[in-house]
Every structure is written in C-alpha cells, then in structure tokens.
Design an enzyme around this catalytic site. Sequence first.
Site, short mmCIF file in Angstrom:
data_model
loop_
_atom_site.label_atom_id
_atom_site.label_comp_id
_atom_site.label_asym_id
_atom_site.label_seq_id
_atom_site.Cartn_x
_atom_site.Cartn_y
_atom_site.Cartn_z
N SER A 86 4.69 3.05 -12.73
CA SER A 86 4.97 1.78 -13.63
C SER A 86 4.84 2.11 -15.08
O SER A 86 5.47 1.72 -16.05
CB SER A 86 3.76 0.84 -13.04
N GLN B 153 11.47 6.66 -6.38
CA GLN B 153 11.78 7.13 -4.77
C GLN B 153 12.71 8.18 -4.53
O GLN B 153 12.76 8.73 -3.45
CB GLN B 153 12.42 5.81 -4.19
N HIS C 49 2.46 10.07 -6.11
CA HIS C 49 1.84 9.48 -4.65
C HIS C 49 3.00 9.03 -3.71
O HIS C 49 2.92 8.84 -2.84
CB HIS C 49 0.89 8.20 -4.78
N THR D 226 -7.99 10.90 -22.29
CA THR D 226 -8.13 12.29 -21.63
C THR D 226 -7.28 12.41 -20.30
O THR D 226 -7.15 11.72 -19.54
CB THR D 226 -9.59 12.48 -21.18
N CYS E 205 5.13 -7.54 -1.94
CA CYS E 205 4.98 -8.75 -2.61
C CYS E 205 3.30 -9.04 -2.55
O CYS E 205 2.92 -8.57 -1.47
CB CYS E 205 5.71 -9.98 -1.79
#
Length: 396
Positions: free
Chosen positions: A71, A179, A201, A237, A324
């Site tokens: 993001s 993705q 992740h 950091t 959602c």
Amino acid sequence: MNIYVDNAATTRMSDAAVAAMMPYMQSVYGNPSSLHTAGQEAAEALVTAREEMAALLGCEPREIIFTSGGSEADNQAIVSAARIGQRKGKKHIISSAFEHHAVLHTLKKLEKEGFEVTLLEVGSVGTVTAAQVAEAIREDTCLVTIMYANNEIGSVMPIAEIGAVCREKGVLFHTDAVQAAGHLAIDVKAQNIDMLSLSAHKFHGPKGVGALYVRKGILLTNLIEGGAQERGKRAGTENVPAIVGMAAAFKEACGLREQNAAYLTALRDKLIAGLSAIPHSVLNGDPENRLPGNVHFCFEGIEGESLLLLLDAKGICASSGSACTSGSLEPSHVLLAIGRPHEIAHGSLRLSLCPENTEEQVDYMLKAIPEVVAYLRGMSPVWRDMVEGRKEFIIK
Ligand SMILES: *Cc1c(COP(=O)(O)O)cnc(C)c1O
C-alpha cells in the site's frame, strides 16, 4: 482437514524467511544509521538485502526503496509521479477500474486536487490491453498505473506491452506487482517499468514490509518526513529483520517460481474444472492469462459470506475475493468492473493456492464446495423462484 487457500490475502512465512530474520532480532539489533559496529552490521544486512532484491528485479540496488508494504509503495509511486507531472502542467493519470484500493483511493485523493483520472474498462474477462493504454494517453498524461495481476480474479495484464507503449510516448509507468512478485517473471528493464510495488507477505515473507522499485532519475515525493533513511525519501528506522526476511523469501520464491507455477497450475485447473460442473456457476478472470494459484467463481443464488462460514466449519479458509471491510455489503468493485450484476457479485468465492496445498486438499474441496453450495441454495427462496421458473437465472 485444515486447508488454507487464502494466499492472495496473505501467506505463511517460509522457513527460509524466518531463519534469515532471527539473527536480526536479538544478535544484530543495531540501528543501521548508527556509526558503531552494531549499527554497521545492521547496515550491511540492508545493503545485502537491497542487492538481492535488485538482482531479482533486474535493476540497480539504489533503485530500491524499502517501504511498509504494498500500500505504501503504491501511494508513494503514484503521488510522486503526480507531483512530477504537476510541475510540468500535466495532470492526467490513466489506470484501470479494477486496481487495488491502495491505487484507487490514492487516485481519488489526487482527483480532489484537480487531477483528471481515466479508469480503463477491463472487459468481461478482466484485462487491460496495450492498445487501450495507447489510445488513452494524452499530451498531459503524467502516469499510467496498471496492476500486473489482479488480486481478486487473478487476471495477468500484458505488462511488457503496456510498458513499451508508455516508454515510446514518454509517460511514466507504474505497476502494482504485489500479486505478481515471486509468482510471475519480472524484469523491470526488459518490461519498461518505471516504478513497481511489491509486498513481502504475498510471497511467504513477513507482513508490514515491501519495496518500491523506482527507475533512477525519477524524483520521489516523501510520504513520511524525518531522518535521511532510504536516500532521504522514506524516513524512519528501517525494519531490518523484516527487510532481511523479505529478501530471503523473494529469493526463494523467484528460485522456485517456474516449478511452483507448474505445480499450482495443475491444482488450479483441476479445481476450475471441478467447480465449473456446479450448475449456474461462472469462472471469473482470464482463463488463459491467470495467476497460477488463482481460482475465482460466482455461484448464483448464494451469499458469499454464508459460503465462507460453512466452508470454514469444514476446515477450509477461503475468501470471497474482496477484502471488503467487515459489515460493508458493497459488492466487489472488481466483479462490478467485469460486468457481474450485484446479486451475482455477492456470491463469489476465491481460492488462492500456494505450494503447500496438496492434491488431496483439492479433492476434499471439490467434494465440500458443491455440497455447501447445494445446501445454501436449498435454503434460498430466491433460488426456489429461479428453479420454479418465477425468476430468470442470470448465470445460464
Ligand atoms: C495485498 C495487496 C496490496 C497491499 O499490500 P500490503 O502490503 O498489504 O499493504 C496492494 N495491491 C495488491 C494487488 C495486493 O494484492
């Protein structure tokens, strides 16, 4: 049976990633900005991680900025390109209707500032072509941002072709490759990508860490002000253990990429074939250009949430596809973008596989899912109306 098939939401960390991180939590814990030995050891780990990430993406280490995830990378790329455009009086941005909200909401924010955004249509299989991009580019276009692969329906976009069009027209090209990274081939130079976002992740690395590749010469705008970390472009950091874990996970995922893709594609196609046999069901996304581990269906006459809860009770952790916010009854913007009507979009199921999934699990799901779908339909008055001819089926 305990089956995790929500790997597009997040993945289990790999042993290699965990092992790589451990020393950086208790042994080498210095601040990379400190001049003493403890700090410099941590700084060296960052240098190595950056070199590894760069080598796997086909760029130079100084073209990598570490972020808190996909993001943040999306936000920083888009805002930076917008500021560059703004200084030249170019305030038009091209994207697609089915991007991740990290992209769409950033574009909304820019629209409020006076930017004009063209969201390309993605058609019924959910893809964007280079020709669409070429046609949409204008004199005042400052950025094209198109995702590499869609997180819900798994469609893979022709990124190299889009990159070539943008390079030829002199427009910056960003791709949200969250993705795709670790799952599909990436070579930022060969694919003419100017900026690329990824997140650890999603490829068996730790949460809360990602990277932005930025072609040298492109001036980034800071989202976070403070110290001079990341060449002064991203203060704070560095999360050394997470960055080291990301590099280890990415190295492993890229090394096994073709082997994993072959394995996952076989499981995926078996699931797709089996679930297609459910009456009044439809596969979403491109059947050909598709993420190796993505299966995404709509079942008519079903509420996605009920389906997920019943599958969970059978040990299957799946998703409706849209992350959602809970409580929101808004259907997925991705399914609406490919033209699924609201009532169909609510009955969606995404199974996103990883190499830990087995054929035995696939067989179990191919038994459990049709049973649960039939059970839910049996309780639905709307379904009865359709079966008894009082209402038309939408999915034939
Ligand atoms: C998960 C995801 C993101 C967000 O990444 P985070 O690291 O969770 O912030 C962005 N884009 C796509 C396509 C994703 O799948």
